[in-house]
Design a protein around this motif. Structure first.
Motif, PDB file in Angstrom:
ATOM      1  N   HIS A 182      47.883  38.516  36.993  1.00 13.10           N
ATOM      2  CA  HIS A 182      47.447  39.824  37.506  1.00 13.10           C
ATOM      3  C   HIS A 182      48.292  40.944  36.926  1.00 13.10           C
ATOM      4  CE1 HIS A 182      46.307  37.492  41.437  1.00 13.10           C
ATOM      5  NE2 HIS A 182      45.566  37.145  40.406  1.00 13.10           N
TER       6      HIS A 182
ATOM      7  N   SER B  41      46.441  37.587  45.481  1.00  8.66           N
ATOM      8  CA  SER B  41      45.303  37.908  46.353  1.00  8.66           C
ATOM      9  C   SER B  41      45.638  37.755  47.830  1.00  8.66           C
ATOM     10  CB  SER B  41      44.118  37.011  46.013  1.00  8.66           C
ATOM     11  OG  SER B  41      43.674  37.302  44.720  1.00  8.66           O
TER      12      SER B  41
ATOM     13  N   THR C 154      43.034  41.763  37.199  1.00  9.47           N
ATOM     14  CA  THR C 154      43.418  40.483  36.591  1.00  9.47           C
ATOM     15  C   THR C 154      43.173  40.506  35.084  1.00  9.47           C
ATOM     16  OG1 THR C 154      42.791  39.327  38.625  1.00  9.47           O
ATOM     17  CG2 THR C 154      43.071  37.973  36.664  1.00  9.47           C
TER      18      THR C 154
ATOM     19  N   ASP D   5      37.983  37.492  39.527  1.00  9.24           N
ATOM     20  CA  ASP D   5      39.376  37.102  39.277  1.00  9.24           C
ATOM     21  C   ASP D   5      39.456  35.803  38.483  1.00  9.24           C
ATOM     22  OD1 ASP D   5      42.352  37.170  40.043  1.00  9.24           O
ATOM     23  OD2 ASP D   5      41.732  35.257  40.901  1.00  9.24           O
TER      24      ASP D   5
ATOM     25  N   HIS E 205      43.531  43.660  43.248  1.00  4.31           N
ATOM     26  CA  HIS E 205      44.428  43.886  42.104  1.00  4.31           C
ATOM     27  C   HIS E 205      43.565  43.766  40.866  1.00  4.31           C
ATOM     28  CE1 HIS E 205      43.980  39.616  41.459  1.00  4.31           C
ATOM     29  NE2 HIS E 205      44.333  39.422  42.726  1.00  4.31           N
TER      30      HIS E 205
ATOM     31  N   HIS F 184      41.274  35.435  34.905  1.00  3.02           N
ATOM     32  CA  HIS F 184      42.426  34.558  34.644  1.00  3.02           C
ATOM     33  C   HIS F 184      42.198  33.770  33.364  1.00  3.02           C
ATOM     34  CE1 HIS F 184      45.201  34.804  38.018  1.00  3.02           C
ATOM     35  NE2 HIS F 184      44.181  34.859  38.852  1.00  3.02           N
TER      36      HIS F 184
ATOM     37  N   ASP G 205      37.578  40.636  43.750  1.00  4.40           N
ATOM     38  CA  ASP G 205      38.905  40.080  43.482  1.00  4.40           C
ATOM     39  C   ASP G 205      39.191  40.228  41.987  1.00  4.40           C
ATOM     40  OD1 ASP G 205      41.187  38.396  43.094  1.00  4.40           O
ATOM     41  OD2 ASP G 205      40.689  37.357  44.956  1.00  4.40           O
TER      42      ASP G 205
HETATM   43 ZN    ZN Z   1      44.010  35.848  40.710  1.00  2.00          ZN
END
Ligand code: ZN
Ligand code: MG
Length: 536
Positions: A499, A96, A349, A304, A347, A308, A43
């Motif tokens: 993202h 996500s 991030t 992820d 994706h 972030h 992620d």
């Molecule tokens: Zn995220």
């Protein structure tokens, strides 16, 4: 005559080429069938995050990857590489939930939806399809089982935040193994009463290895329903390793341990929470008993979360956890002809990158090469970054999030810039000054905070160091600002707290015919359909 013949030959060749082109274009790429498909999702694992792992493996002076070869290098030994766009039906950037929905169903979704198409219709996902084929199915994640990525593979909800209804969807879909965190969403509200018989019974069931608390507002006990549906329950590593059949494994109240904690606990026999690798291997052991084959989704989901927060040290440990897990999956699949492994991301991030700067430019020095003979000095104009920084990034002892948890536990009058400086400088190799700590702590009133208990205009909004529009999680802004404070010394830049639309890699390994359709520029809906086709 000679010329005319040549002309017609050329004409023939052109029309033949045109014919074959048209034929090739009209045939949609269809993946050949395989018995087992394992999809591993990092992620937030864009090309930049993959790059951090590769830089660390190849360039860190004391890399823990002694062979300097990552699991992704192994994927590519006989594998193929594609890239994939991740956007949703109507947006440039995805979250996500929508991304995993697109992977799991092959249909375009809307932002933050779980298992619905762009208009909001439930769509059959790959777990449901695989079950109809008589295959075993599994979901493994180091976040929590009700979180967006695993949920989108087995649930249908209008919004990813519906984590109290997602467990019922998960049970209705009935994947054979579900291993992750998130116990609190399965327990009735009454479990919060520490004196209740239920609380004590749960503490006993879990071997006291998980905090017993409920995130529900009702009396539903989803664990009981799971047992009625034939699930064996597991709450710690020992119980996981005894599991042989249909198993629901919930190993943390909410998210599982982060990558730094997992690194520190490795080899600690007393640590009861399984690692992502251990959960994945047990899932493979159980699922591979099905003679019809299986579909397994494994999520390395905290890449992820680290990104972030712009927490580079944590991100590296998350990438190492992903690498360990993928290595174990590759070992399991070694010499098998019946399994397709797909590694991708939902994706990117954070917009992470190492970058060169105008600070601390190395001193000019001599070089032994012929072009530098005669006294010319080697003198680049900028600081392109010393690989030593990779070892220092690895050496981080506590995530930024955990540093701020420690900070917030201090008595109010001790929550000072100097205390924050002490904590950061104790647990990381990138020192900050008290003046920097003052700026990091001046973040309390970001009006874009979404949690709802702070309204616009309630306080004067201090001058933000980060562009507030792209740093939407207010509590994490302190972490984003800490990242910015160490940016120059880490040689690292971060573009956002959310993202990006960067296309992601698709690594595939399996039989040649099966892999070939994936080696293209895809969209995640196509990647989803190819994955479904491969099983079908
Ligand atoms: Zn995220
Ligand atoms: Mg996720």
């Amino acid at each position: 005559m000679k010329i005319r013949m040549k002309k017609s030959c050329v004409y023939c060749l052109i029309s033949l080429a045109l014919l074959s082109c048209t034929a090739a274009d009209s045939v949609k790429p269809v993946a050949a069938k395989v018995k087992n498909v394992i999809m591993i999702i990092g992620d937030g694992m864009g090309p930049q995050q993959v790059g951090l792992l590769l830089s660390y493996a190849r360039q860190a002076p004391h890399s823990v990857i002694a062979s300097r070869t990552t699991a992704l290098d192994r994927m590519m030994e006989q594998g193929r590489l594609g890239i994939s766009m991740t956007y949703t039906a109507d947006t440039l950037v995805t979250d996500s939930a929508a991304s995993a929905t697109q992977l799991a169903t092959g249909k375009f979704a809307g932002a933050e939806m779980i298992g619905l198409d762009k208009d909001g219709n439930p769509q059959e996902n790959i777990i449901e399809k695989a079950r109809l084929m008589g295959k075993a199915t599994g979901l493994v994640s180091d976040t929590r089982i009700t979180h967006a990525t695993p949920a989108a593979f087995a649930a249908h909800q209008t919004h990813r935040s519906q984590e109290n209804t997602i467990p019922e969807d998960l049970l209705a879909t009935g994947a054979d193994v579900m291993f992750s965190g998130g116990l609190s969403f399965w327990l009735p509200e009454q479990a919060n009463d520490k004196k209740s018989a239920l609380h004590q019974q749960l503490a006993q069931m879990t071997g006291n290895s998980i905090e017993i608390k409920s995130s529900r507002k009702d009396a539903k006990n989803l664990l009981t329903i799971a047992q009625q549906q034939g699930y064996t329950l597991a709450f710690n590593k020992a119980q996981l390793q005894q599991a042989t059949g249909k198993t629901l494994g919930l190993f943390a109240a909410s998210g599982m341990a982060n990558g730094i904690v997992e690194t520190q606990n490795r080899g600690d026999a007393l640590h009861t929470e399984p690692t992502l690798k251990e959960m994945s291997l047990q899932a493979l052991k159980i699922l591979s008993r099905n003679e019809q084959g299986f579909f397994l989704m494994i999520e390395s989901g905290q890449i992820d979360w680290a990104a972030h927060r712009n927490d580079t040290g944590l991100l590296l440990h998350e990438m190492l956890r992903f690498n360990d897990t993928l290595n174990a999956v590759l070992d399991w699949a070694e010499n098998r002809q019946d399994t397709l492994i797909i590694v991708t991301a939902d994706h990117e991030t954070g917009g992470f990158g190492f970058s060169y700067s105008g600070v601390d430019i190395p001193k000019p020095h001599t070089l032994p090469g012929a072009a530098f003979a005669g006294g010319t000095l080697f003198q680049p104009n900028f600081n392109f970054g010393n690989p030593d920084v990779l070892d220092k990034i690895y050496a981080q002892q506590l995530s930024y999030h955990d540093i701020f948890i420690q900070f917030d536990k201090l008595p109010k009058d001790q929550q000072t810039p100097i205390k924050l400086t002490e904590l950061v400088n104790r647990y990381t190799e990138f020192k900050i000054t008290e003046a920097q700590a003052v700026k990091i702590l001046a973040t309390e009133a970001n009006p874009l905070y979404r949690a709802g208990h702070m309204s616009l205009g309630e306080k004067t909004v201090p001058k933000m160091e980060v562009n507030g529009a792209f740093f939407v999680y207010q509590k994490e802004n302190r972490e984003n600002l800490l990242a910015q404070a160490v940016s120059v010394s880490q040689q690292v830049v971060w573009a956002t707290g959310t993202h990006t639309s960067t296309p992601v890699f698709v690594f595939v390994k399996g039989e040649e015919q099966t892999m070939q359709p994936f080696a293209k520029i895809l969209h995640h809906t196509q990647l989803g359909r190819l994955t479904i086709d491969a099983l079908n």
